[in-house]
Design a protein around this motif. Structure first.
Motif, PDB file in Angstrom:
ATOM      1  N   VAL A 242       0.833  -1.203   0.000  1.00  0.00           N
ATOM      2  CA  VAL A 242       0.000   0.000   0.000  1.00  0.00           C
ATOM      3  C   VAL A 242       0.868   1.254   0.000  1.00  0.00           C
ATOM      4  N   ILE A 243       1.861   1.289   0.890  1.00  0.00           N
ATOM      5  CA  ILE A 243       2.727   2.470   0.976  1.00  0.00           C
ATOM      6  C   ILE A 243       3.549   2.621  -0.300  1.00  0.00           C
ATOM      7  N   GLY A 244       3.886   1.492  -0.947  1.00  0.00           N
ATOM      8  CA  GLY A 244       4.611   1.564  -2.208  1.00  0.00           C
ATOM      9  C   GLY A 244       3.819   2.282  -3.291  1.00  0.00           C
ATOM     10  N   LYS A 245       2.523   2.009  -3.360  1.00  0.00           N
ATOM     11  CA  LYS A 245       1.677   2.697  -4.343  1.00  0.00           C
ATOM     12  C   LYS A 245       1.578   4.180  -4.019  1.00  0.00           C
ATOM     13  N   LEU A 246       1.447   4.520  -2.743  1.00  0.00           N
ATOM     14  CA  LEU A 246       1.401   5.930  -2.355  1.00  0.00           C
ATOM     15  C   LEU A 246       2.732   6.621  -2.648  1.00  0.00           C
ATOM     16  N   PHE A 247       3.818   5.918  -2.406  1.00  0.00           N
ATOM     17  CA  PHE A 247       5.141   6.488  -2.667  1.00  0.00           C
ATOM     18  C   PHE A 247       5.343   6.726  -4.155  1.00  0.00           C
ATOM     19  N   ALA A 248       4.833   5.793  -4.986  1.00  0.00           N
ATOM     20  CA  ALA A 248       4.945   5.965  -6.439  1.00  0.00           C
ATOM     21  C   ALA A 248       4.197   7.214  -6.898  1.00  0.00           C
ATOM     22  N   GLN A 249       3.015   7.464  -6.307  1.00  0.00           N
ATOM     23  CA  GLN A 249       2.263   8.677  -6.646  1.00  0.00           C
ATOM     24  C   GLN A 249       3.013   9.922  -6.187  1.00  0.00           C
TER      25      GLN A 249
END
Length: 332
Positions: A242-249
């Motif tokens: 989940v945090i990886g997707k937020l970090f990508a954004q």
């Protein structure tokens, strides 16, 4: 602040838990949230995550060389490319470039590079990284004695060489099963088709959860229950996804960073993502410890404090015992 903490403590740990299952569950979950927040606020886990980032930047090349050299010998190292890409995906558009550079690096490794002094330096860097990793996990588990050098050498090298092979076999079996005629027919039948596609897409994340669970069970120099390790791996792996997707954004929206730092932007972003990843991994280890030892949730890691009056009483008691023993007949 202290009064608020006391109120939270009194609500989470009443003399008797409420009879309502929902309220009882909420309080138990609140205990874990309280304990994890306290450990995060103390700063020790964050400092260890920062230290591991520095060590990782120095040891990432030796680790990749050792781990992928076995796969290269069988010609399978390129099958790890999707897994490596999924780990670097939060870095945004540069993820594919970094993955290609890593694979190119492995392609250029020659036998002479992994011989003699070169092999010794690779082993030293990889084992130093593993030792620092174990020290952080032992800190979470309140373990004072690390593994012996012999155990560390044999077990860590086994993980470095065998771990990539196991991941490669798992991904190969998944790809083989997904390409069979039976599975292709099942994909045409709903909802089985959507379920199969979802499982195939989530396989990298399942491998990450499995890897985290294995680390939580294997790395601490103590006995860890499999159930606690699995729950810790599930929590940390899910949080990492989940945090990886937020970090990508965040990376995609921070275009000013690349304009300011130019070619160094990818290095800064990579170090930041490494820090977040290590912190998630250590918090998962902390959850695993608390799940296996819930009695530590309330007080956490507290340094015993002794008042001056109690210190004087202890000193007087010790001197009295020494004097009594010295005055005893037959004392030599």
């Amino acid at each position: 602040m202290e009064q608020l903490t006391q109120r939270i403590d009194a609500w989470l740990w009443p003399e008797t838990l409420p009879a309502t299952p929902l309220e009882r569950t909420v309080r138990i979950i609140g205990r874990y949230v309280f304990g994890m927040s306290r450990e995060l606020a103390s700063g020790e886990l964050k400092l260890r995550a920062m230290s591991l980032v520095y060590t990782t930047m120095l040891a990432v090349v030796p680790l990749l060389a050792l781990s992928f050299s076995v796969l290269k010998g069988f010609g399978f190292h390129r099958r790890m490319e999707p897994l490596l890409l999924s780990f670097l995906m939060p870095l945004g558009p540069r993820a594919e470039e970094l993955t290609a550079n890593f694979i190119s690096f492995v392609d250029n490794i020659s036998g002479s590079t992994l011989a003699g002094v070169g092999l010794g330096l690779l082993l030293y860097s990889a084992l130093s990284m593993a030792q620092k990793f174990e020290d952080s996990f032992n800190f979470v588990w309140r373990v004072d004695r690390p593994r012996s050098f012999g155990r560390r050498f044999s077990e860590y090298l086994s993980v470095l060489f065998v771990g990539p092979m196991i991941m490669m076999i798992a991904m190969g079996m998944t790809a083989t099963v997904a390409s069979t005629a039976l599975v292709e027919r099942l994909q045409e039948v709903e909802p089985l088709g959507s379920l199969i596609v979802m499982l195939t897409q989530s396989m990298p994340y399942l491998l990450v959860i499995g890897a985290f669970s294995f680390l939580y069970a294997f790395i601490p120099n103590t006995s860890v229950r499999i159930r606690s390790a699995l729950l810790g791996g599930l929590l940390a792996g899910g949080s990492w996804a989940v945090i990886g997707k937020l970090f990508a954004q965040f990376v995609a929206g921070a275009s000013r960073t690349e304009a300011i730092y130019a070619g160094f932007a990818i290095v800064i972003v990579a170090m930041l993502w490494l820090y977040v990843s290590w912190l998630i991994l250590l918090l998962g280890a902390q959850f695993t410890f608390y799940h296996q030892n819930p009695e530590h949730l309330r007080y956490g890691r507290r340094t015993p404090t002794v008042s001056n009056q109690l210190r004087e009483r202890l000193a007087m008691s010790i001197m009295l015992l020494i004097a009594s023993d010295f005055d005893r007949p037959g004392h030599g």
